[in-house]
Design a protein around this motif. Structure first.
Motif, PDB file in Angstrom:
ATOM      1  N   GLU A 365       0.911  -1.448   0.039  1.00  0.00           N
ATOM      2  CA  GLU A 365       0.010  -0.046  -0.079  1.00  0.00           C
ATOM      3  C   GLU A 365       0.921   1.369   0.018  1.00  0.00           C
ATOM      4  O   GLU A 365       2.114   1.303   0.193  1.00  0.00           O
ATOM      5  CB  GLU A 365      -0.996  -0.205   1.336  1.00  0.00           C
ATOM      6  N   ASN A 366       0.395   2.362  -0.504  1.00  0.00           N
ATOM      7  CA  ASN A 366       0.978   3.770  -0.320  1.00  0.00           C
ATOM      8  C   ASN A 366       1.253   3.890   1.052  1.00  0.00           C
ATOM      9  O   ASN A 366       0.762   3.612   2.073  1.00  0.00           O
ATOM     10  CB  ASN A 366       0.008   4.939  -0.922  1.00  0.00           C
ATOM     11  N   GLY A 367       2.506   4.345   1.312  1.00  0.00           N
ATOM     12  CA  GLY A 367       3.080   4.831   2.400  1.00  0.00           C
ATOM     13  C   GLY A 367       3.466   3.776   3.430  1.00  0.00           C
ATOM     14  O   GLY A 367       4.063   3.951   4.504  1.00  0.00           O
ATOM     15  N   THR A 368       3.848   2.451   2.729  1.00  0.00           N
ATOM     16  CA  THR A 368       4.435   1.641   3.622  1.00  0.00           C
ATOM     17  C   THR A 368       5.976   1.602   3.380  1.00  0.00           C
ATOM     18  O   THR A 368       6.705   0.512   4.211  1.00  0.00           O
ATOM     19  CB  THR A 368       3.965   0.060   2.884  1.00  0.00           C
ATOM     20  N   GLY A 369       6.786   2.302   2.614  1.00  0.00           N
ATOM     21  CA  GLY A 369       8.080   2.179   2.368  1.00  0.00           C
ATOM     22  C   GLY A 369       8.788   1.616   1.361  1.00  0.00           C
ATOM     23  O   GLY A 369       9.710   1.181   1.454  1.00  0.00           O
ATOM     24  N   LYS A 370       8.071   1.639   0.213  1.00  0.00           N
ATOM     25  CA  LYS A 370       8.794   0.869  -0.891  1.00  0.00           C
ATOM     26  C   LYS A 370       9.907   1.276  -1.500  1.00  0.00           C
ATOM     27  O   LYS A 370      10.850   0.747  -1.733  1.00  0.00           O
ATOM     28  CB  LYS A 370       7.468   0.956  -1.998  1.00  0.00           C
ATOM     29  N   GLU A 371       9.875   2.676  -1.573  1.00  0.00           N
ATOM     30  CA  GLU A 371      11.054   3.258  -2.225  1.00  0.00           C
ATOM     31  C   GLU A 371      12.125   3.295  -1.270  1.00  0.00           C
ATOM     32  O   GLU A 371      13.475   3.285  -1.504  1.00  0.00           O
ATOM     33  CB  GLU A 371      10.880   4.919  -2.576  1.00  0.00           C
ATOM     34  N   LEU A 372      11.917   3.476   0.192  1.00  0.00           N
ATOM     35  CA  LEU A 372      12.947   3.247   1.163  1.00  0.00           C
ATOM     36  C   LEU A 372      13.659   1.806   1.071  1.00  0.00           C
ATOM     37  O   LEU A 372      14.939   1.681   1.029  1.00  0.00           O
ATOM     38  CB  LEU A 372      12.356   3.331   2.501  1.00  0.00           C
ATOM     39  N   PHE A 373      12.813   0.860   1.022  1.00  0.00           N
ATOM     40  CA  PHE A 373      13.542  -0.496   0.824  1.00  0.00           C
ATOM     41  C   PHE A 373      14.258  -0.600  -0.593  1.00  0.00           C
ATOM     42  O   PHE A 373      15.367  -1.309  -0.626  1.00  0.00           O
ATOM     43  CB  PHE A 373      12.134  -1.701   0.582  1.00  0.00           C
ATOM     44  N   ALA A 374      13.706   0.001  -1.627  1.00  0.00           N
ATOM     45  CA  ALA A 374      14.454  -0.008  -2.849  1.00  0.00           C
ATOM     46  C   ALA A 374      15.742   0.615  -2.986  1.00  0.00           C
ATOM     47  O   ALA A 374      16.619   0.046  -3.489  1.00  0.00           O
ATOM     48  CB  ALA A 374      13.615   0.546  -3.956  1.00  0.00           C
TER      49      ALA A 374
END
Length: 676
Positions: A365-374
């Motif tokens: 979902e939005n806001g879960t930190g996908k780019e942070l993980f990337a």
């Protein structure tokens, strides 16, 4: 930058250097000359200043530097075009070298000798020199007015110009290297060719200029041959000798057909040519440039470059001239804050994935930190020192996606930059490209992207050449791509290409054990370390409400809530309670039990809120009259105090007119809940 300032002690030098810069950069930025006699009144915040030499930094300039002056120290060289008269002087001629300062005078002498004009005896003259001979010939570096007497022959070789490295530095600082890089290189090559065209049949001049050109040629990283129209080679360099395993005597003066029999030699001199040849086991890219000079000096310059050097240099150029600064402060796995076991397992898997080059698909979902993980995966990979380039499909107009990702050649479409532009895939070469919100990509583009992933090549819009790319792809989406495939909105073949290494980010409601540690982190961040424990900041009921809330916006929404609470708490100067929570949390979490509401707000506050709700607002005098009628023991002064408290809690607001004080949405929630 709005202006390029050229600063020199003397006005003549400043003007001449400004003219040089204006010829190159004047189309893009305003260029102005300044000298020491001027007021240095330009705006340093919008100016790039080129200093004519390091020695001119005096107290005035140092003050500007201390204030943040953005400057470049120029490196200057003799202008090759103006030394022909010197080349005509007999050997052992004695000349008075005239310049404006001691340092620049001796620099000019040293540079003339380095250019091969070392058979002349120079005597330095500058204002303040102790003594000097009165010679018939005077050579001045753009400063004829400084001659101490009337010489019989005056040779003005012009102000020393900024060299090619300084011009490149200026272009880079102005963000113009991509636009002007080729022109600067061509300008530099034309200067070399201009020197070649000065060669005449006189043996002395041939030797002088030949020595100088050999010095320049041997400094070039490419192998070169300069061939006259009759096919005879007149200039080569050490790189060429090494490739052929031969010496100067084996090449200079020989016919190119004898030296390189496998090189295509065309009689068509109208066009420049490119080709691939094999020399000594090396595959070389050959460029030929037709030179049209004077009579027998016409010919062709061949340049030879190894294919692996081309790829290496292309990579360096991509790095140095990238439109986006390459960040080195990407998030790492150490930046991920968690306690939940599900996050522990997810990070272990992501670290394993980071050691590969396989494509990763992050869903959540939005806001879960996908780019942070990337970013963390990129930082833990072997590509960590290379670019990380994010692309958000949801934020990019459909008609610009291909030009942004793949770039375009100059003149491909209306509004295109004349020199063309690299795309984001080229900028990510060697590193990682992050395709965020990939589920929003159009079906047409999905087809194009599939080909790029399969072939690892891109073609610019308007281009014909396939450009190889070496990138690691990480894609992310908040959509259920399997459902989108069933709807016909996403290609199944692209999904399977992307979903090689899947990661699913849990929502915050799935990792509620992390709410406290994340809240502490965000409060500490916004308070600059003053608040490290949420229990010291809000009461237990409010904390329970945070745990009970579902957080549809996930970690991003939690961060916003902590920022809100910190600002509210700073104003209140007291420990916050459930009524201070954001309305979306309060609306979800406030207990409809009347006794709890009364315990939090008090009977008198509840009475006031009910009266305001039922009357659509009123003033404290009217409230005082109502209290007296209903035998409520509240004075007008006490009502004023209660209204001030309600206002500070965000329950009421004051309005102009007869309504006086009215309830806010938060106040309506509290009043309605107290009646349940």
């Amino acid at each position: 930058m709005e202006r390029l300032i050229v600063l020199s002690p003397g006005k003549t030098t400043a003007i001449n250097l400004a003219i040089q810069c204006r010829n190159i950069f004047g189309k893009y930025i305003k260029v102005e000359p300044y000298c020491f006699s001027d007021d240095l009144d330009f705006d340093i915040s919008s100016s790039l200043v080129v200093l004519s030499s390091p020695s001119i930094i005096n107290d005035r300039i140092q003050v500007l530097i201390d204030k943040g002056l953005d400057y470049i120290i120029g490196r200057r060289v003799i202008h090759h075009k103006h030394i022909q008269e010197l080349l005509d002087l007999p050997r052992a001629s004695e000349v008075l070298l005239v310049n404006d300062r001691e340092e620049t005078t001796y620099q000019a002498i040293a540079q003339l000798k380095a250019l091969g004009v070392n058979y002349i005896k120079y005597y330095p003259y500058y204002p303040g020199v102790d003594s000097y001979p009165k010679l018939d010939i005077a050579v001045t570096v753009g400063e004829p007015r400084l001659l101490p007497y009337e010489a019989k022959k005056i040779i003005d070789i012009g102000t020393r110009q900024l060299d090619i490295t300084t011009l490149a530095d200026i272009a880079k600082r102005l963000g113009l290297i991509e636009v002007l890089g080729d022109n600067l290189s061509s300008h530099y090559l034309n200067e070399i060719i201009g020197l070649l065209n000065q060669i005449n049949d006189d043996a002395k001049e041939m030797k002088i200029i030949g020595n100088r050109l050999n010095t320049v040629a041997n400094c070039l990283p490419k192998a070169i041959l300069y061939v006259r129209n009759n096919g005879n080679i007149i200039v080569s360099n050490k790189v060429m000798y090494d490739l052929l395993g031969a010496g100067e005597k084996d090449i200079i003066g020989k016919n190119i057909k004898d030296v390189l029999p496998n090189l295509s030699i065309s009689d068509d001199k109208d066009n420049d040519k490119d080709e691939i040849v094999s020399i000594g086991g090396n595959t070389l890219f050959v460029t030929s440039n037709v030179i049209e000079g004077r009579d027998s000096e016409d010919g062709i310059i061949y340049t030879f470059e190894k294919s692996e050097e081309i790829e290496k240099n292309e990579h360096i150029i991509r790095r140095l001239t990238t439109r986006k600064a390459i960040r080195t402060d990407h998030y790492t796995f150490k930046d991920i804050i968690y306690e939940a076991n599900s996050m522990e397992e997810l990070i272990k898997r992501a670290k394993i994935f980071a050691n590969t080059d396989s494509t990763i698909l992050i869903q959540g979902e939005n806001g879960t930190g996908k780019e942070l993980f990337a970013q963390a995966i990129h930082s833990a990979s072997k590509r960590a020192s290379e670019p990380f380039v994010p692309v958000n499909f949801a934020a990019m107009p459909t008609n610009l996606i291909e030009s942004e990702l793949f770039g375009y050649e100059g003149g491909s479409f209306t509004g295109a930059i004349r020199s063309g532009k690299r795309g984001l895939f080229e900028e990510a070469h060697g590193g990682t490209i992050f395709l965020d919100e990939i589920g929003d990509a159009s079906l047409d583009f999905q087809c194009t992207l599939l080909r790029v992933i399969q072939e690892r090549q891109i073609r610019r819009i308007g281009g014909t050449k396939e450009i190889p790319i070496n990138v690691r792809i990480i894609a992310a989406t908040n959509k259920d791509l399997v459902r989108e495939i069933n709807k016909g909105n996403f290609r199944s073949d692209l999904y399977y290409r992307l979903n090689v290494l899947p990661l699913r980010m849990p929502s915050l409601r799935e990792r509620k054990s992390d709410i406290l540690i994340l809240s502490n982190h965000f409060l500490s961040m916004y308070s600059k370390g003053k608040i490290t424990d949420i229990n010291q900041f809000i009461n237990k009921d409010a904390i329970k409400a945070l745990y009970d809330y579902d957080w549809p916006g996930n970690i991003r929404q939690l961060e916003n809530a902590m920022e809100y609470l910190y600002i509210i708490g700073s104003e209140e100067g007291m420990k916050l309670n459930i009524t201070h929570l954001p309305e979306y949390v309060l609306n979800n979490s406030i207990n409809p039990n009347k006794s709890l509401i009364q315990e939090v707000l008090g009977d008198e506050m509840i009475w006031i809120l009910n009266k305001l709700m039922n009357s659509n607002g009123c003033g404290r005098r009217h409230l005082s009259e109502l209290a007296e009628k209903e035998n409520i023991k509240l004075t007008e002064s006490q009502i004023r105090s209660l209204l001030n408290t309600a206002k500070s809690l965000g329950l009421v607001t004051s309005t102009a007119g007869r309504n006086g004080t009215v309830l806010t949405e938060k106040g309506h929630i509290a009043a309605s809940s107290s009646n349940n």
